[in-house]
Scaffold this motif. Structure first.
Motif, PDB file in Angstrom:
ATOM      1  N   GLN A 171       0.816  -1.217   0.000  1.00 54.50           N
ATOM      2  CA  GLN A 171       0.000   0.000   0.000  1.00 54.50           C
ATOM      3  C   GLN A 171       0.852   1.270   0.000  1.00 54.50           C
ATOM      4  N   LEU A 172       2.160   1.104   0.136  1.00 49.75           N
ATOM      5  CA  LEU A 172       3.074   2.236  -0.008  1.00 49.75           C
ATOM      6  C   LEU A 172       3.660   2.299  -1.413  1.00 49.75           C
ATOM      7  N   GLY A 173       3.263   1.357  -2.248  1.00 46.74           N
ATOM      8  CA  GLY A 173       3.862   1.269  -3.575  1.00 46.74           C
ATOM      9  C   GLY A 173       5.209   0.581  -3.541  1.00 46.74           C
ATOM     10  N   GLY A 174       5.455  -0.195  -2.454  1.00 45.63           N
ATOM     11  CA  GLY A 174       6.752  -0.829  -2.268  1.00 45.63           C
ATOM     12  C   GLY A 174       6.825  -2.238  -2.821  1.00 45.63           C
ATOM     13  N   CYS A 175       7.976  -2.863  -2.564  1.00 40.85           N
ATOM     14  CA  CYS A 175       8.254  -4.193  -3.109  1.00 40.85           C
ATOM     15  C   CYS A 175       7.694  -5.315  -2.253  1.00 40.85           C
ATOM     16  N   GLY A 176       7.291  -5.015  -1.022  1.00 37.91           N
ATOM     17  CA  GLY A 176       6.784  -6.042  -0.120  1.00 37.91           C
ATOM     18  C   GLY A 176       7.866  -6.705   0.702  1.00 37.91           C
ATOM     19  N   ALA A 187       8.372   6.804  -3.700  1.00 36.66           N
ATOM     20  CA  ALA A 187       8.121   7.731  -2.589  1.00 36.66           C
ATOM     21  C   ALA A 187       8.626   7.099  -1.302  1.00 36.66           C
ATOM     22  N   ASN A 188       9.706   7.657  -0.755  1.00 38.67           N
ATOM     23  CA  ASN A 188      10.322   7.102   0.448  1.00 38.67           C
ATOM     24  C   ASN A 188      10.373   8.090   1.607  1.00 38.67           C
ATOM     25  N   GLY A 189      10.010   9.346   1.355  1.00 38.00           N
ATOM     26  CA  GLY A 189      10.230  10.399   2.329  1.00 38.00           C
ATOM     27  C   GLY A 189       9.227  10.422   3.466  1.00 38.00           C
ATOM     28  N   GLU A 190       9.298  11.491   4.224  1.00 35.78           N
ATOM     29  CA  GLU A 190       8.504  11.639   5.441  1.00 35.78           C
ATOM     30  C   GLU A 190       7.009  11.587   5.163  1.00 35.78           C
ATOM     31  N   SER A 191       6.574  12.102   4.007  1.00 32.41           N
ATOM     32  CA  SER A 191       5.141  12.162   3.696  1.00 32.41           C
ATOM     33  C   SER A 191       4.661  10.989   2.856  1.00 32.41           C
ATOM     34  N   SER A 192       5.524   9.993   2.622  1.00 35.90           N
ATOM     35  CA  SER A 192       5.175   8.919   1.684  1.00 35.90           C
ATOM     36  C   SER A 192       4.096   7.980   2.208  1.00 35.90           C
ATOM     37  N   ALA A 193       3.790   8.024   3.501  1.00 39.69           N
ATOM     38  CA  ALA A 193       2.721   7.183   4.059  1.00 39.69           C
ATOM     39  C   ALA A 193       1.554   8.020   4.570  1.00 39.69           C
ATOM     40  N   ASP A 194       1.479   9.281   4.150  1.00 40.36           N
ATOM     41  CA  ASP A 194       0.421  10.160   4.669  1.00 40.36           C
ATOM     42  C   ASP A 194      -0.968   9.626   4.369  1.00 40.36           C
ATOM     43  N   HIS A 195      -1.155   8.990   3.213  1.00 38.11           N
ATOM     44  CA  HIS A 195      -2.485   8.471   2.879  1.00 38.11           C
ATOM     45  C   HIS A 195      -2.922   7.396   3.872  1.00 38.11           C
ATOM     46  N   LEU A 196      -1.974   6.604   4.371  1.00 36.98           N
ATOM     47  CA  LEU A 196      -2.326   5.574   5.355  1.00 36.98           C
ATOM     48  C   LEU A 196      -2.577   6.178   6.734  1.00 36.98           C
ATOM     49  N   GLY A 234      -3.192   7.328 -10.673  1.00 37.54           N
ATOM     50  CA  GLY A 234      -2.250   7.336 -11.780  1.00 37.54           C
ATOM     51  C   GLY A 234      -0.813   7.561 -11.401  1.00 37.54           C
ATOM     52  N   SER A 235      -0.579   8.131 -10.224  1.00 39.93           N
ATOM     53  CA  SER A 235       0.804   8.405  -9.833  1.00 39.93           C
ATOM     54  C   SER A 235       1.230   7.620  -8.605  1.00 39.93           C
ATOM     55  N   GLY A 236       0.349   6.798  -8.056  1.00 39.74           N
ATOM     56  CA  GLY A 236       0.722   5.993  -6.901  1.00 39.74           C
ATOM     57  C   GLY A 236      -0.439   5.795  -5.959  1.00 39.74           C
ATOM     58  N   PRO A 237      -0.295   4.867  -4.997  1.00 37.38           N
ATOM     59  CA  PRO A 237      -1.409   4.560  -4.087  1.00 37.38           C
ATOM     60  C   PRO A 237      -1.739   5.690  -3.122  1.00 37.38           C
ATOM     61  N   GLY A 238      -0.892   6.692  -3.053  1.00 36.60           N
ATOM     62  CA  GLY A 238      -1.139   7.789  -2.120  1.00 36.60           C
ATOM     63  C   GLY A 238      -1.773   9.000  -2.744  1.00 36.60           C
ATOM     64  N   ASP A 239      -2.456   8.842  -3.878  1.00 42.79           N
ATOM     65  CA  ASP A 239      -3.046  10.004  -4.552  1.00 42.79           C
ATOM     66  C   ASP A 239      -4.231  10.584  -3.788  1.00 42.79           C
TER      67      ASP A 239
END
Length: 491
Positions: free
Chosen positions: A51-56, A83-92, A117-122
Motif C-alpha cells: 500500500q506504499l507502492g513498495g516491493c513487499g 516515494a520514500n520520504g517523510e510524507s510517503s505514508a500520509d495516505h495511510l 495514476g501516480s501511486g497509491p497515495g493520490d
C-alpha cells in the motif's frame, strides 16, 4: 537532543506486521528517540508495504548518531518504490485517522486509498451511507475536469461531498468561490506517528488548523470548530459570474411578474424583468438584480448601469441574471437615443368643422358657437401657460436650492466618515451615494429625477444628525468645527 537534516534518499516510512498491512509508521530520525521507540515496540517488524507502492520486502531500522536514522532493505533487495520520504505514508495515516473518527462517533463507513495514476497515495475516500456523505482527501495533483468527473460520481450515491486538499491551488480557490470556504489537510511528525490536521481557508478569515480527532462528521459534512463560524458568516455563496464590458442600459418591463424562485440566492435585493441592452449588443429580455437600499426602478423610464454589471450564471442550468450595484435614470433625450423609450404622442384635438345646412348654407349658430369655444379655449390656454411658466420658475429655484443644500451636506459628511461607527458610517455612505447619483442625473430640470431632491436632502440631514450623535459633536457645529472635532475624536 541533537537534530539532523532530513535525508530523502533513505526509506523513512514502512508498515507494521506484513507487506499487506495498512498500519503505517515513520521511523524516529533521532537516535535517542529511536532507542525509546525500540523499547516500547520490541516485537514490531517493518515492511516495504504494497500500500506504499513498495516491493513487499522486509525492512530493518538503522540507528545512526551522525545522520538520520532510517529503514533499509535487506541486502540484494530490488525495489522500485519512488516515494520514500517523510510524507510517503500520509495516505495511510489519514486512512487510519478517519477510521478512528468513525469508530468514535459510532458510524459505519468505508475508508479506502486511491491510486489515480501516480501511486497509491493520490487520494483517500470516505463514504458513510448512514448520512449519505463522502469525503475526499486529495493528496495528488488534480485538474478541474478530473475534479468535476469525480464530483459527478460522488453525487450518484451521496447527498454531498467534502473535498480536502493537501495543496493550495486553483481548485481550492474554485471551492472557496463556490461555497465560501475550502478545506485543507496537513500532517506533522510526532515520534513514529504523523498527526492529521484539518484547515479551513475562507476569505476574511486566517487559515485555521484543527486536529482530526477534534472534528466531527455530520450530514452536512466534515465539521471543525472554526468551520462553524465560517459557515455562519458565509451564509450565501457567490454564483458564477462574468463582467459586462462597457456598461448597459435597461428599461423595466411594465406589469411583468418575476418568478418567486430562482436558481440564485440573491438575498434582499430588487429582482425585476427588464429589456437590457449592453454596449454594442442587441436588446434582450432578462432578470435584473438591484440593491434593495436604492429605490425600485419604475416602468416607463430608462436606466444606465455605467460599470460593475455582471451576468450571474447558474451551474448546469440555462438561467442567468444581470446584477448591478448602481444605476442612473436617463433624461428624456438620452432615453430616446437608446431606442428603449419614446415620448408619448400628444392627444390630437378634433378638427372643428363649420356645419352646413341643407342647400349648402352655413349654420351661423354653429359657427358662432365654434368661434366662442375657440376664443374661450385660447383664453384658458393663455392662463394655463402663464401658470405653467410661474410653476416652472418656482421648481427651478427649489431644485437649485436643493442641489446647493445637498452639496453642502455632502461636504460636511465626507470628513466624518472615517471616524464613525460601522452602522452610522453605512447610513452616511448610502445617503451620500444616493445624493451624488441624483445630482448626476439632474440634467433636465423638467425631468422626474429633479423631484427626488427633497428625499435625498432629508436623508443627508438625517445622516448628519446621526453622525454628530455618534461622534458626540455639537448640534450646531460649523463645517470646519465639525471636521476638527471629528479629527480630534478619531485621534
Amino acid at each position: 537532543m541533537t537534530y539532523v537534516s532530513l535525508d530523502h534518499r533513505r526509506v523513512q516510512t514502512a508498515v507494521i506486521g506484513d507487506k499487506y498491512s495498512g498500519d503505517p509508521v515513520i521511523l524516529p530520525m533521532d537516535h535517542h528517540e529511536l532507542d525509546r521507540w525500540r523499547k516500547l515496540h520490541p516485537d514490531y517488524t517493518y515492511w516495504c508495504g504494497i500500500q506504499l507502492g513498495g516491493c513487499g520486502g522486509e525492512l530493518s531500522d538503522r540507528r545512526y548518531t551522525d545522520k538520520v536514522c532510517h529503514f533499509a532493505h535487506h541486502p540484494n533487495a530490488v525495489c522500485h518504490r519512488t516515494a520514500n520520504g517523510e510524507s510517503s505514508a500520509d495516505h495511510l495515516f489519514i486512512k487510519r485517522g478517519m477510521e478512528r473518527l468513525l469508530a468514535r462517533q459510532g458510524l459505519r463507513g468505508k475508508v479506502s486509498t486511491r491510486d489515480l495514476g501516480s501511486g497509491p497515495g493520490d487520494a483517500v475516500d470516505v463514504f458513510v451511507p448512514a448520512v449519505r456523505r463522502r469525503v475526499r482527501f486529495q493528496l495528488g495533483a488534480l485538474d478541474y475536469l478530473a475534479w468535476r468527473r469525480a464530483a459527478d460520481e460522488f453525487a450518484e450515491d451521496a447527498a454531498g461531498a467534502d473535498w480536502v486538499f493537501a495543496q493550495d491551488g486553483p481548485l481550492t480557490h474554485e471551492l472557496q468561490y463556490r461555497q465560501g470556504y475550502s478545506l485543507r489537510v496537513r500532517l506533522s511528525t510526532h515520534g513514529g506517528e504523523r498527526r492529521v490536521h484539518i484547515g479551513v481557508s475562507a476569505q476574511g478569515h486566517p487559515l485555521q488548523w484543527t486536529p482530526l480527532e477534534e472534528c466531527t462528521l455530520t450530514p452536512t459534512g466534515l465539521l471543525t470548530p472554526p468551520l462553524e463560524t465560517v459557515r455562519l458568516s458565509q451564509a450565501r455563496h457567490r454564483a458564477a459570474s462574468f463582467p459586462v464590458q462597457g456598461g448597459l442600459v435597461f428599461a423595466p418591463v411594465p406589469g411583468s411578474e418575476v418568478a418567486e424562485e430562482t436558481p440564485f440566492d440573491l438575498g434582499e435585493r430588487h429582482l425585476i424583468a427588464a429589456y437590457v441592452k449592453p454596449v454594442d449588443s442587441p436588446v434582450v429580455r432578462a432578470l435584473v438584480s438591484l440593491p434593495s437600499d436604492a429605490g425600485a426602478p419604475l416602468a416607463g423610464h430608462v436606466y444606465r448601469v455605467p460599470d460593475g454589471a455582471r451576468v450571474l450564471v447558474a451551474d448546469e442550468d440555462t438561467a442567468w441574471v444581470v446584477t448591478a450595484e448602481r444605476y442612473i435614470r436617463l433624461n428624456a433625450h438620452e432615453a430616446q437615443r437608446t431606442g428603449l423609450w419614446s415620448p408619448s404622442p400628444a392627444p390630437t384635438a378634433d378638427c372643428g368643422r363649420t356645419a352646413l345646412r341643407p342647400g349648402g348654407r352655413i349654420d351661423l349658430t354653429t359657427a358662432a358657437s365654434a368661434d366662442d369655444s375657440s376664443g374661450s379655449t385660447a383664453k384658458a390656454g393663455t392662463a394655463a401657460d402663464s401658470e405653467a411658466q410661474t410653476g416652472f420658475a418656482k421648481r427651478q429655484t427649489e431644485n437649485r436650492e436643493r442641489r446647493d443644500r445637498a452639496r453642502d451636506l455632502i461636504s460636511q459628511l465626507r470628513p466624518l466618515e472615517g471616524a464613525l461607527g460601522e452602522a452610522v458610517r453605512k447610513q452616511v455612505t448610502r445617503a451620500i451615494n444616493g445624493a451624488e447619483l441624483w445630482l448626476a442625473a439632474v440634467t433636465n430640470p423638467r425631468g422626474d429625477a429633479s423631484n427626488e431632491g427633497g428625499r435625498h436632502v432629508r436623508q443627508l440631514e438625517l445622516a448628519l444628525r446621526a453622525a454628530r450623535r455618534d461622534l458626540k459633536l455639537d448640534e450646531h457645529s460649523t463645517y470646519s468645527g465639525t471636521s476638527a472635532q471629528a479629527a480630534q475624536r478619531k485621534g
